[in-house]
Design an enzyme around this catalytic site. Structure first.
Site, PDB file in Angstrom:
ATOM      1  CG  ASP A  60      -0.271  -0.326   8.306  1.00  0.00           C
ATOM      2  OD1 ASP A  60      -0.877   0.299   8.453  1.00  0.00           O
ATOM      3  OD2 ASP A  60       0.482   0.185   7.937  1.00  0.00           O
ATOM      4  CE  LYS A  82       0.784   1.045   4.957  1.00  0.00           C
ATOM      5  NZ  LYS A  82       1.665   2.432   4.935  1.00  0.00           N
TER       6      LYS A  82
HETATM    7  O1  C5P Z   1       0.192  -0.884  15.000  1.00  0.00           O
HETATM    8  P1  C5P Z   1       1.568  -1.037  14.393  1.00  0.00           P
HETATM    9  O2  C5P Z   1       2.261  -2.505  15.186  1.00  0.00           O
HETATM   10  O3  C5P Z   1       1.949  -1.651  13.155  1.00  0.00           O
HETATM   11  O4  C5P Z   1       2.905   0.175  14.972  1.00  0.00           O
HETATM   12  C1  C5P Z   1       3.971  -0.063  15.491  1.00  0.00           C
HETATM   13  C2  C5P Z   1       4.427   1.555  15.853  1.00  0.00           C
HETATM   14  O5  C5P Z   1       4.197   2.358  15.054  1.00  0.00           O
HETATM   15  C3  C5P Z   1       3.595   1.887  17.014  1.00  0.00           C
HETATM   16  O6  C5P Z   1       4.548   0.546  18.102  1.00  0.00           O
HETATM   17  C4  C5P Z   1       3.831   2.495  17.521  1.00  0.00           C
HETATM   18  O7  C5P Z   1       4.759   3.264  18.206  1.00  0.00           O
HETATM   19  C5  C5P Z   1       3.928   3.208  15.988  1.00  0.00           C
HETATM   20  N1  C5P Z   1       2.696   4.058  15.732  1.00  0.00           N
HETATM   21  C6  C5P Z   1       1.685   4.845  15.899  1.00  0.00           C
HETATM   22  N2  C5P Z   1       0.541   5.763  15.821  1.00  0.00           N
HETATM   23  C7  C5P Z   1      -0.613   4.762  14.966  1.00  0.00           C
HETATM   24  C8  C5P Z   1       0.473   3.642  14.191  1.00  0.00           C
HETATM   25  C9  C5P Z   1       2.293   3.323  14.367  1.00  0.00           C
HETATM   26  O8  C5P Z   1       2.054   6.041  17.048  1.00  0.00           O
HETATM   27  N3  C5P Z   1      -1.482   5.210  14.771  1.00  0.00           N
END
Ligand code: C5P
Length: 309
Positions: free
Chosen positions: A141, A12
């Site tokens: 995601d 994406k």
């Molecule tokens: O959700 P995911 O594991 O992909 O997110 C990885 C990191 O990216 C999270 O631990 C956070 O530090 C950051 N993040 C964030 N806000 C979001 C998505 C991700 O701060 N909406």
């Protein structure tokens, strides 16, 4: 139950990514527009003998950086599905076409693929919405990667609403040698905003982008691309700014860091212009390789299912 299922998942780009203030749970509220693009990973899940556990092998470009243990989101997805009627013993074969650690949701797409593969393999019929709820626990995601197309993402990016979009979009994607860490990029954005005493409001997707997508006007879409994470990514990797400028000079309708980067996405008018932009970017020496892709592409889709008996 089937013996083996193969699922294809798309990468994406974010056409807009508006980031709100840091929340108490360590995440940020976002308002984003995702578009799935035609770079694919294929994941085959085969039922294995009881007690053999979950094994993952990975092939494809740049796979050195992909973990094969339970830190891999696809393995974690299979583990989670075991609590919903799935299996605890499986062989996973992953062929990667989505750049690794590139800001194109490769790991999340693989998790989405594993959810759909186990659902099909065990004939669970849990439905996309329920799989999206499970997926949101694995990564922000993952729900979008299940649906594909073009969609709005709110909350952490996990709350998905399909968007009304006309037309095909031609992308040039410039891939970097080394990935960027998503938490580090978010952290850098917070730091830079603090430093400049920026008042951070509610995240919002630009109306102009939604209206341009509805009209299928790629020139307007190109001008309306935006990404709040770009300042963090370019701070950590200054050469990305030069790369974005090179794309603009080559005539791209819009140039943007994809998600948390370091992949940069350039919107072209058509396939022919995409080729011109790809050649121009390659000659800068600022990226490892350049790929072309079109969007919107599909979400996690079963492309093969087998029963040996
Ligand atoms: O959700 P995911 O594991 O992909 O997110 C990885 C990191 O990216 C999270 O631990 C956070 O530090 C950051 N993040 C964030 N806000 C979001 C998505 C991700 O701060 N909406």
């Amino acid at each position: 139950m089937l013996d083996s299922v193969t699922v294809r998942v798309s990468g994406k780009v974010n056409l807009a990514l508006s980031v709100g203030p840091l929340r108490e749970d360590g995440y940020h509220d976002v308002a984003t527009v995702f578009q799935a693009v035609s770079l694919y990973d294929d994941l085959t899940v085969t039922a294995a003998a009881p007690g053999s556990g979950i094994r993952l092998t990975v092939t494809g470009e740049g796979v050195g950086g992909v973990p094969t243990d339970s830190t891999n989101l696809a393995v974690r997805a299979v583990e989670m599905m075991a609590q919903h009627g799935g299996i605890s013993d499986a062989i996973l074969s992953l062929n990667k076409g989505i750049p690794v650690a590139g800001g194109m949701a490769g790991g999340s797409a693989d998790a989405a693929g594993a959810l759909v593969a186990i659902d099909a393999l065990c004939e669970l019929n849990l439905g996309r919405e329920y799989l999206a709820e499970i997926g949101a626990e694995l990564g922000s995601d993952v729900p979008f990667c299940l649906y594909g197309g073009t969609a709005l993402g709110t909350d952490r990016g996990n709350n998905i609403t399909p968007a009304l979009v006309r037309g095909d979009y031609y992308w040039v994607l410039a891939l970097a040698d080394e990935g960027l860490s998503t938490p580090e990029v978010y952290g850098r954005v917070d730091y830079l905003r603090d430093l400049a005493s920026v008042e951070v409001g509610e995240p919002k997707v630009p109306d102009e982008l939604m209206s341009a997508l509805l009209a299928g006007d790629s020139e307007r879409v190109g001008k309306a691309l935006s990404n709040d994470l770009q300042m963090g990514a370019t701070f950590l990797r200054p050469s990305l700014s030069q790369l974005l400028a090179a794309g603009r000079e080559a005539g791209a309708l819009g140039s943007i860091v994809s998600g948390s980067g370091p992949t940069c996405a350039f919107l072209a008018r058509d396939n022919i212009q995409a080729l011109d932009i790809a050649v121009a970017l390659t000659s800068t020496g600022l990226c490892r390789t350049v790929k072309r892709a079109t969007g919107p592409a599909f979400g996690a889709t079963v492309i093969d299912a087998r029963s040996i008996a």
